[in-house]
Design a protein around this motif. Structure first.
Motif, PDB file in Angstrom:
ATOM      1  N   TYR A 108       0.829  -1.308  -0.003  1.00  0.00           N
ATOM      2  CA  TYR A 108      -0.042   0.076  -0.045  1.00  0.00           C
ATOM      3  C   TYR A 108       0.973   1.189  -0.005  1.00  0.00           C
ATOM      4  CZ  TYR A 108       1.117   0.141   5.202  1.00  0.00           C
ATOM      5  OH  TYR A 108       1.608  -0.001   6.353  1.00  0.00           O
ATOM      6  N   LYS A 114      -3.034   1.625   5.157  1.00  0.00           N
ATOM      7  CA  LYS A 114      -3.245   0.377   4.472  1.00  0.00           C
ATOM      8  C   LYS A 114      -5.001   0.389   3.964  1.00  0.00           C
ATOM      9  CE  LYS A 114      -1.713  -3.328   6.197  1.00  0.00           C
ATOM     10  NZ  LYS A 114      -1.225  -4.498   6.986  1.00  0.00           N
ATOM     11  N   GLU A 115      -5.809   1.004   4.820  1.00  0.00           N
ATOM     12  CA  GLU A 115      -7.158   1.142   4.706  1.00  0.00           C
ATOM     13  C   GLU A 115      -7.365   1.634   3.283  1.00  0.00           C
ATOM     14  OE1 GLU A 115     -11.281   2.870   6.504  1.00  0.00           O
ATOM     15  OE2 GLU A 115      -9.709   2.512   7.818  1.00  0.00           O
ATOM     16  N   ASN A 116      -6.929   2.662   2.691  1.00  0.00           N
ATOM     17  CA  ASN A 116      -7.240   3.230   1.752  1.00  0.00           C
ATOM     18  C   ASN A 116      -5.939   3.227   0.546  1.00  0.00           C
ATOM     19  OD1 ASN A 116      -9.773   4.551   2.371  1.00  0.00           O
ATOM     20  ND2 ASN A 116      -8.436   5.920   3.849  1.00  0.00           N
ATOM     21  N   ASP A 130     -11.193  -3.548  -3.233  1.00  0.00           N
ATOM     22  CA  ASP A 130     -12.648  -3.602  -2.442  1.00  0.00           C
ATOM     23  C   ASP A 130     -12.161  -4.705  -1.415  1.00  0.00           C
ATOM     24  OD1 ASP A 130     -12.639  -6.276  -3.626  1.00  0.00           O
ATOM     25  OD2 ASP A 130     -13.863  -5.655  -5.098  1.00  0.00           O
ATOM     26  N   GLU A 131     -13.333  -4.813  -0.441  1.00  0.00           N
ATOM     27  CA  GLU A 131     -13.412  -5.805   0.683  1.00  0.00           C
ATOM     28  C   GLU A 131     -12.744  -7.162   0.296  1.00  0.00           C
ATOM     29  OE1 GLU A 131     -15.919  -7.165   4.348  1.00  0.00           O
ATOM     30  OE2 GLU A 131     -16.913  -5.798   2.831  1.00  0.00           O
ATOM     31  N   TYR A 132     -13.552  -7.798  -0.627  1.00  0.00           N
ATOM     32  CA  TYR A 132     -13.114  -8.846  -0.985  1.00  0.00           C
ATOM     33  C   TYR A 132     -11.557  -9.128  -1.351  1.00  0.00           C
ATOM     34  CZ  TYR A 132     -11.715 -12.357  -4.877  1.00  0.00           C
ATOM     35  OH  TYR A 132     -11.318 -13.197  -5.701  1.00  0.00           O
ATOM     36  N   MET A 134      -9.188  -7.321  -0.670  1.00  0.00           N
ATOM     37  CA  MET A 134      -8.250  -6.993   0.622  1.00  0.00           C
ATOM     38  C   MET A 134      -8.001  -8.458   1.336  1.00  0.00           C
ATOM     39  SD  MET A 134      -6.761  -4.056   1.449  1.00  0.00           S
ATOM     40  CE  MET A 134      -6.681  -4.085   3.111  1.00  0.00           C
ATOM     41  N   LYS A 135      -9.194  -9.085   1.666  1.00  0.00           N
ATOM     42  CA  LYS A 135      -9.013 -10.413   2.297  1.00  0.00           C
ATOM     43  C   LYS A 135      -8.454 -11.353   1.384  1.00  0.00           C
ATOM     44  CE  LYS A 135     -13.570  -9.901   4.507  1.00  0.00           C
ATOM     45  NZ  LYS A 135     -14.941 -10.589   4.388  1.00  0.00           N
ATOM     46  N   GLU A 136      -8.455 -11.414   0.219  1.00  0.00           N
ATOM     47  CA  GLU A 136      -7.588 -12.121  -0.685  1.00  0.00           C
ATOM     48  C   GLU A 136      -6.138 -11.945  -0.647  1.00  0.00           C
ATOM     49  OE1 GLU A 136      -7.619 -15.605  -2.857  1.00  0.00           O
ATOM     50  OE2 GLU A 136      -9.444 -14.543  -3.218  1.00  0.00           O
ATOM     51  N   ASP A 300     -14.932 -14.642  -2.374  1.00  0.00           N
ATOM     52  CA  ASP A 300     -15.818 -13.931  -3.537  1.00  0.00           C
ATOM     53  C   ASP A 300     -16.929 -14.943  -3.340  1.00  0.00           C
ATOM     54  OD1 ASP A 300     -16.934 -13.170  -5.659  1.00  0.00           O
ATOM     55  OD2 ASP A 300     -15.375 -13.121  -7.022  1.00  0.00           O
TER      56      ASP A 300
END
Length: 467
Positions: A108, A114-116, A130-132, A134-136, A300
């Motif tokens: 990042y 890290k959030e943005n 996106d959220e997905y 980020m988790k991946e 996903d």
């Protein structure tokens, strides 16, 4: 890079900058996006709209390289180490900054946090994750597998574990090819589930992982396989559609049966023996569906999609390729398992054989059947595989029924392609009119065809001669 590569324009792995921007943020997004995905190159000295090579002034080249190096070092977290080189194209100097796929994801931009500040490549552009995604990236960076992670909100009993163990053994026995294989199938125990990562042991209690939920089909994870039959080559006109839920191994079987119901089945003959064949090898279809279930991203929440068109079978699996994997490596048999617990379970249930060999087997069987090599399309958020069907007039007919006289006639033609209708009638013990009727039916069903004229031509068994 060659001028031909440059003229192809920007892509998911290539970006152009006519000069070094005053604000590094304008290219730093691409730097972290390349590190978070499959790597890429930024070419300084190329106009992004026209692909025109303008070059970097010789007196500014090394100052520009230093500025790029410092900006990447100061702006990115974790640290990214680019390879920077000079290249001469059309007698002009360009700077090529190559960013490798990183192993400490997510990367990042420090100033954005890290959030943005996490970016990924989508459709040739750098976009916020996106959220997905980020988790991946977090799972990849920590070298963890989603399916081996505890399933939140799901409690299990000893009876639940016993039911899964019993179900898995039944599936394994069902898929054995002979008594010897069946005798070798052992019971699944809770310790075995723990070693595979399907169950975790915490403070003397058993906790289910996401793999347990997916293999037991209890519905806590919203996973389904969507199947559709379409008229034409697009999704404009539905003929039939189904959505299958339950355990992922059941979804594979249901999807397979859907495909087999909706593609052509014909016959291949050897003497009096008849063998039913599908236009696409059944084992290749099964292998493709199994690969989708094992390698898809369960982070996903979209579904595996199986689409049958007039010209192809298309299977779309959610999730980009795992870190370190590529289509070229897949075709060579390199295995990068995204869901290890599921792979262990599928291996025990004899749904898959050797890890990594699935894609080469699919290709070999499809090509051996006379079809074009399958098409693999690496999307930004999914993987799509197309197996192209036979065209009209090819040697597969749908749901053909052969009676005894027809089978005997086919056998005689196979032995003697120039045999006359009168000779066929005599050997079959029927009238010539009956022979003509049988031959007419077999020609309509594309089982046999005539080559040449009535006097000097010959009969060809389509299933045998044109396979």
């Amino acid at each position: 890079m060659t001028i031909k590569d440059i003229m192809s324009g920007e892509s998911k792995n290539i970006e152009f900058k006519v000069a070094l921007p005053e604000k590094s943020i304008k290219y730093m997004k691409s730097v972290v996006a390349f590190a978070n995905c499959s790597g890429g190159k930024i070419l300084f000295g190329i106009e992004d709209g026209t692909c025109k090579v303008v070059g970097i002034d010789d007196e500014d080249v090394f100052k520009t390289i230093d500025a790029i190096t410092n900006a990447i070092s100061d702006s990115c977290e974790p640290a990214i180490y680019p390879d920077i080189l000079l290249q001469t194209i059309e007698e002009k100097t360009i700077i090529v900054v190559e960013i490798s796929a990183g192993k400490q994801r997510p990367y990042y931009i420090k100033s954005m946090g890290k959030e943005n500040g996490v970016f990924v490549r989508v459709a040739g552009t750098s976009r916020p994750a996106d959220e997905y995604m980020m988790k991946e990236l977090l799972f990849e960076g920590s070298n963890r597998s989603f399916d081996q992670t505890i399933c939140l909100g799901l409690d299990i009993t000893d009876d639940d574990i016993a039911k899964l163990c019993s179900s898995m053994k039944r599936t394994a026995l069902k898929n054995c090819r002979n008594d010897e294989e069946r005798a070798a199938v052992k019971d699944v125990t809770v310790n075995q589930l723990i070693s595979w990562g399907i169950v975790l042991e915490r403070d003397g209690k058993y906790a289910p992982t996401n793999a347990f939920a997916l293999l037991s089909g209890n519905g806590i994870l919203p996973t389904a396989t969507q199947c559709g039959m379409f008229k034409g080559t697009t999704k404009a006109n539905f003929i039939d559609r189904r959505e299958y839920t339950g355990s992922i191994q059941e979804q594979v079987e249901e999807a397979l049966q859907f495909v087999l119901r909706n593609i052509h089945m014909g016959a291949e003959f050897s003497g009096l023996s008849r063998q039913d064949i599908y236009e696409i090898p059944v084992e290749s279809i099964r292998e493709l569906l199994l690969n989708a279930a094992i390698h898809r991203s369960y982070l996903d929440h979209t579904n595996i999609q199986v689409a049958i068109y007039d010209d192809r079978l298309e299977v779309t699996s959610p999730g980009k390729l795992p870190m370190g994997q590529s289509i070229e490596r897949m075709k060579k048999g390199y295995s990068k398992i995204r869901n290890e617990a599921i792979a262990y379970a599928f291996s025990y249930m004899k749904l898959m054989e050797h890890w990594g060999s699935g894609i080469p087997r699919i290709i070999d069987r499809v090509v051996a059947a006379g079809l074009r090599e399958p098409e693999f399309i690496d999307g930004d958020v999914d993987l799509r595989v197309n197996i192209y069907r036979r065209r009209n007039g090819d040697n597969v007919t749908k749901n053909v029924t052969i009676d005894t006289n027809e089978a005997k006639l086919i056998a005689m033609i196979t032995r003697n392609p120039t045999i006359t209708q009168a000779k066929l009638a005599k050997e079959l013990g029927v009238t010539t009119r009956t022979v003509k009727r049988i031959l007419s039916k077999l020609q309509e069903e594309k089982i046999v065809r005539r080559e040449g004229n009535n006097r000097s031509g010959r009969w060809i068994i389509v299933g045998k001669q044109e396979q």
